[in-house]
Scaffold this active site. Sequence first.
Site, PDB file in Angstrom:
ATOM      1  N   HIS A  35       0.789  -1.138   0.050  1.00  0.00           N
ATOM      2  CA  HIS A  35       0.029   0.059   0.019  1.00  0.00           C
ATOM      3  C   HIS A  35       0.878   1.231  -0.248  1.00  0.00           C
ATOM      4  O   HIS A  35       0.587   2.265  -0.843  1.00  0.00           O
ATOM      5  CB  HIS A  35      -1.064   0.106   1.093  1.00  0.00           C
ATOM      6  N   LYS A  59     -16.353  -6.791   6.159  1.00  0.00           N
ATOM      7  CA  LYS A  59     -15.532  -7.542   6.607  1.00  0.00           C
ATOM      8  C   LYS A  59     -15.316  -7.290   8.106  1.00  0.00           C
ATOM      9  O   LYS A  59     -15.432  -6.228   8.749  1.00  0.00           O
ATOM     10  CB  LYS A  59     -13.996  -7.059   5.881  1.00  0.00           C
ATOM     11  N   ARG A 108      -2.143  -6.072  -8.028  1.00  0.00           N
ATOM     12  CA  ARG A 108      -0.888  -7.090  -7.900  1.00  0.00           C
ATOM     13  C   ARG A 108      -0.849  -8.250  -8.699  1.00  0.00           C
ATOM     14  O   ARG A 108       0.115  -8.586  -9.065  1.00  0.00           O
ATOM     15  CB  ARG A 108      -1.363  -7.708  -6.601  1.00  0.00           C
ATOM     16  N   SER A 146      -2.969  -7.693   3.025  1.00  0.00           N
ATOM     17  CA  SER A 146      -3.336  -7.412   4.752  1.00  0.00           C
ATOM     18  C   SER A 146      -3.582  -8.793   5.184  1.00  0.00           C
ATOM     19  O   SER A 146      -3.316  -9.219   6.285  1.00  0.00           O
ATOM     20  CB  SER A 146      -4.296  -6.427   4.783  1.00  0.00           C
TER      21      SER A 146
HETATM   22  O1  PNS Z   1      -9.138  -2.716   0.518  1.00  0.00           O
HETATM   23  P1  PNS Z   1     -10.341  -3.217   0.025  1.00  0.00           P
HETATM   24  O2  PNS Z   1     -11.351  -3.858   0.992  1.00  0.00           O
HETATM   25  O3  PNS Z   1     -10.430  -3.977  -1.389  1.00  0.00           O
HETATM   26  O4  PNS Z   1     -11.206  -1.883  -0.694  1.00  0.00           O
HETATM   27  C1  PNS Z   1     -12.474  -1.780  -1.053  1.00  0.00           C
HETATM   28  C2  PNS Z   1     -13.088  -0.741  -1.251  1.00  0.00           C
HETATM   29  C3  PNS Z   1     -13.281   0.176  -0.047  1.00  0.00           C
HETATM   30  C4  PNS Z   1     -12.529   0.087  -2.230  1.00  0.00           C
HETATM   31  C5  PNS Z   1     -14.693  -0.838  -1.580  1.00  0.00           C
HETATM   32  O5  PNS Z   1     -15.247  -1.927  -0.935  1.00  0.00           O
HETATM   33  C6  PNS Z   1     -15.649   0.262  -1.606  1.00  0.00           C
HETATM   34  O6  PNS Z   1     -15.428   1.246  -2.366  1.00  0.00           O
HETATM   35  N1  PNS Z   1     -16.594   0.374  -0.661  1.00  0.00           N
HETATM   36  C7  PNS Z   1     -17.356   1.511  -0.493  1.00  0.00           C
HETATM   37  C8  PNS Z   1     -18.795   1.248  -0.794  1.00  0.00           C
HETATM   38  C9  PNS Z   1     -19.165   1.319  -2.496  1.00  0.00           C
HETATM   39  O7  PNS Z   1     -18.850   2.370  -3.101  1.00  0.00           O
HETATM   40  N2  PNS Z   1     -19.427   0.299  -3.079  1.00  0.00           N
HETATM   41  C10 PNS Z   1     -19.665   0.104  -4.414  1.00  0.00           C
HETATM   42  C11 PNS Z   1     -18.266   0.062  -5.172  1.00  0.00           C
HETATM   43  S1  PNS Z   1     -18.376  -0.518  -6.758  1.00  0.00           S
END
Ligand code: PNS
Length: 190
Positions: A35, A59, A108, A146
């Site tokens: 990150h 999560k 990745r 993570s």
């Molecule tokens: O590190 P992660 O868990 O892969 O991040 C995921 C994240 C936070 C980018 C995604 O879950 C997100 O944007 N959540 C916010 C809710 C939202 O907008 N959902 C629709 C996404 S298409």
Amino acid sequence: MPGNCAASLSQLQFPCVNTVKAIYPGSFDPVTNGHLDLIARGARIVDHLVVAVLRNSSKSPLFSVDERVEMLTEGVSGINNVSIATFDGLLVDFVREHQAQAVLRGIRAISDYEYELQMALMNRRLAPDLETIFLMSDGKYSFVSSRLVKEIFELGGSVDGLVPEFVIDRLKQHRGYRIYRDERTSEPKI
Ligand code: PNS
């Protein structure tokens, strides 16, 4: 060429803005060296980068939002065009509130691609002007997540080089992990 735009990414991608602000969203539970590498590289191509920690994730996080923000803040302390924020609800709403033009995400391996493509296209459907910028992870971090860091640490393995020292310290302090490690490895209690 439009008025005052600089000869930079802002000119190529966003011809009507003088500065480009991007949001790098994620869980960051905890932040890894992968990150931090992405943040440093992203910060070189946009004017301002906001690292946004998702608050209402489905999560079950190990670290609280405050702890994750503290670790990120420490991790980006040397980079002056990066700030840390938290958000819940839709990412596109947060992006609009911050008047950002782009979302930054890392890829990745090919296994990340499908999920990232789906999110990018869904976000574009919700906010057609929003661009997602993808950076390929550095090869030395392409296997780091993570989730694996937590699992390896919990089972007594070394996570040196995968996360900063201050994250290792936090993992050691974490009550649940401390108890589990002590039972499994017979190490003296930390
Ligand atoms: O590190 P992660 O868990 O892969 O991040 C995921 C994240 C936070 C980018 C995604 O879950 C997100 O944007 N959540 C916010 C809710 C939202 O907008 N959902 C629709 C996404 S298409």
